[in-house]
Design an enzyme around this catalytic site. Structure first.
Site, mmCIF file in Angstrom:
data_model
loop_
_atom_site.group_PDB
_atom_site.id
_atom_site.type_symbol
_atom_site.label_atom_id
_atom_site.label_comp_id
_atom_site.label_asym_id
_atom_site.label_seq_id
_atom_site.Cartn_x
_atom_site.Cartn_y
_atom_site.Cartn_z
ATOM 1 N N ASP A 147 0.832 -1.196 0.000
ATOM 2 C CA ASP A 147 0.000 0.000 0.000
ATOM 3 C C ASP A 147 0.870 1.251 0.000
ATOM 4 O O ASP A 147 0.539 2.254 0.631
ATOM 5 C CB ASP A 147 -0.929 -0.007 1.222
ATOM 6 C CG ASP A 147 -2.021 1.054 1.147
ATOM 7 O OD1 ASP A 147 -2.341 1.475 0.027
ATOM 8 O OD2 ASP A 147 -2.520 1.473 2.195
ATOM 9 N N CYS A 204 -27.066 -10.081 -0.488
ATOM 10 C CA CYS A 204 -26.781 -9.314 0.730
ATOM 11 C C CYS A 204 -26.300 -7.907 0.388
ATOM 12 O O CYS A 204 -25.439 -7.719 -0.477
ATOM 13 C CB CYS A 204 -25.724 -10.037 1.568
ATOM 14 S SG CYS A 204 -25.242 -9.152 3.062
ATOM 15 N N CYS A 207 -23.676 -4.161 4.042
ATOM 16 C CA CYS A 207 -22.644 -3.126 4.105
ATOM 17 C C CYS A 207 -23.167 -1.798 3.567
ATOM 18 O O CYS A 207 -22.816 -0.730 4.077
ATOM 19 C CB CYS A 207 -21.390 -3.566 3.345
ATOM 20 S SG CYS A 207 -21.681 -3.984 1.597
ATOM 21 N N CYS A 211 -23.766 1.687 6.327
ATOM 22 C CA CYS A 211 -22.800 2.794 6.220
ATOM 23 C C CYS A 211 -23.390 4.087 6.797
ATOM 24 O O CYS A 211 -24.420 4.578 6.322
ATOM 25 C CB CYS A 211 -22.403 3.009 4.768
ATOM 26 S SG CYS A 211 -21.210 4.350 4.551
ATOM 27 N N CYS A 227 -16.928 8.856 2.973
ATOM 28 C CA CYS A 227 -16.484 7.744 3.827
ATOM 29 C C CYS A 227 -15.791 8.263 5.092
ATOM 30 O O CYS A 227 -14.909 9.134 5.022
ATOM 31 C CB CYS A 227 -15.534 6.848 3.036
ATOM 32 S SG CYS A 227 -14.844 5.475 3.973
ATOM 33 N N CYS A 254 -13.292 3.646 10.134
ATOM 34 C CA CYS A 254 -14.640 3.118 10.402
ATOM 35 C C CYS A 254 -14.657 1.662 9.977
ATOM 36 O O CYS A 254 -14.208 1.318 8.884
ATOM 37 C CB CYS A 254 -15.672 3.923 9.615
ATOM 38 S SG CYS A 254 -17.376 3.313 9.801
ATOM 39 N N CYS A 261 -20.589 -7.528 7.985
ATOM 40 C CA CYS A 261 -20.461 -8.508 6.899
ATOM 41 C C CYS A 261 -20.576 -9.942 7.427
ATOM 42 O O CYS A 261 -19.780 -10.357 8.285
ATOM 43 C CB CYS A 261 -19.136 -8.329 6.177
ATOM 44 S SG CYS A 261 -18.876 -9.543 4.841
#
Length: 366
Positions: A147, A204, A207, A211, A227, A254, A261
């Site tokens: 990353d 599903c 999520c 939020c 976000c 968050c 999930c």
């Protein structure tokens, strides 16, 4: 077929099996291999950027060409070795995390950030892993990523078969859920590639529904500007007032879309001490963290991913959470008075960014 230009004694299949075994020795919980062709993912990235959904993350726009073509990062590379590492400490409990979100005077920090900076943990192990590969086959072209560069790591990991894209855009693994870090090694070795996993989200959309700021605007569509992870970490400016109440007591990141999930009932624990929480960050109150001086912030977050946001963004986030606590009927009056006093005392010396959020917080008091 023998490895061209790298070995005449170790063939690709044998090296592939050795890579998986060696990855486990270095503490990785999975290894898969893909080619570096990104196909339609590059087009989706360009569309996302053109809509401005990356917010202040200018580096994503600046290096979009590199993200779209990994071979520009490592000329001659044709494969990416993707690895995963679980990060949940043994004492992590999702039910407890939901409970803390209902305790406005408590500070909530994303689970992944409570221990040592994962960039440091993974990079050291991946570099050592690459060195072992070199010992095995001789010199080869490669570069390690954690990353840390313009690389579409989730898409490459998806393509390699480490998991599938959930509707929240994160990678989900059948055996580990989504609570893991990713790392990559771009190589010029013609390794056999693995097949992607099938998607298993079905109908599903938990999520999306959970939020707090409705940042998941549609399945597989994330508006980073909404976000909470972006707002508390990547965003260098004022947090828009429209999102402050929804932030609640989340002061760094968050986890809601992961906590909800169903696949995270399979989330694996890690025994790596690096990812154990430090300085009581899983139990700290807002007032306690507000009491830290800048020197204490720097010292206690040394080696932590949190340190990179700096003291002022840290205080900005805390001020919003304290404002939400002052507005809550769940917080006892005596605790509210302590918060109000702490904010008022800090206001005269606060910089303009923090002062704006302190002023807002004080205006929330009921």
């Amino acid at each position: 077929m023998p490895l061209s230009n790298h070995s005449t004694t170790v063939n690709e299949a044998q090296l592939r099996a050795w890579l998986s075994e060696k990855a486990r020795e270095f503490g990785f919980d999975g290894l898969r291999i893909a080619d570096t062709q990104l196909g339609q993912a590059s087009e989706r990235l360009q569309a996302w950027l053109s809509e401005g959904r990356h917010g202040h993350m200018e580096y994503m726009q600046r290096h979009a060409d590199l993200r779209s073509n990994p071979q520009l990062l490592v000329p001659g590379s044709g494969r990416v070795i993707s690895v995963m590492m679980n990060y949940l400490p043994p004492d992590a409990n999702f039910d407890s995390e939901w409970q803390r979100l209902e305790e406005p005077e408590q500070a909530v920090i994303s689970l992944y950030a409570r221990g040592r900076d994962y960039h440091k943990v993974l990079r050291q192990r991946m570099q050592a892993f690459a060195t072992e590969i070199e010992k095995k086959i001789g010199p080869f072209g490669y570069r390690v990523f954690t990353d840390s560069a313009p690389l579409m790591e989730v898409e490459l990991a998806r393509k390699a078969g480490l998991g599938w894209r959930g509707r929240h855009t994160l990678l989900i693994n059948r055996e580990s859920g989504s609570t893991f870090f990713l790392g990559e090694i771009l190589v010029d070795i013609p390794l056999p590639i693995d097949a992607p996993q099938e998607e298993h989200c079905g109908t599903c959309q938990s999520c999306i529904d959970v939020c707090p700021t409705k940042a998941i605007t549609a399945p597989y569509q994330l508006d980073a500007r909404r976000c909470i992870s972006y707002l508390t970490i990547e965003n260098p400016d004022i947090i828009p007032t429209e999102f402050r109440a929804a932030m609640g007591n989340r002061i760094y990141g968050c986890d809601d879309c992961q906590l909800i999930c169903p696949w995270n009932k399979f989330a694996k624990r890690t025994d790596l001490p690096d990812f154990a929480q430090r300085h009581g960050l899983g139990q700290a109150s807002l007032l306690h963290l507000w009491s830290w001086t800048e020197a204490e912030f720097e010292q206690r977050h040394e080696g932590s991913a949190i340190r990179r946001i700096g003291y002022h963004r840290w205080r900005r986030n805390l001020a919003v959470a304290m404002g939400n606590a002052l507005a809550s009927t769940k917080v006892p009056d005596q605790d509210k008075e302590l918060m109000r006093k702490a904010l008022q005392e800090s206001l005269p010396s606060a910089d303009s960014l923090v002062a704006e959020h302190i002023t807002w917080a004080l205006g929330c008091a009921v």
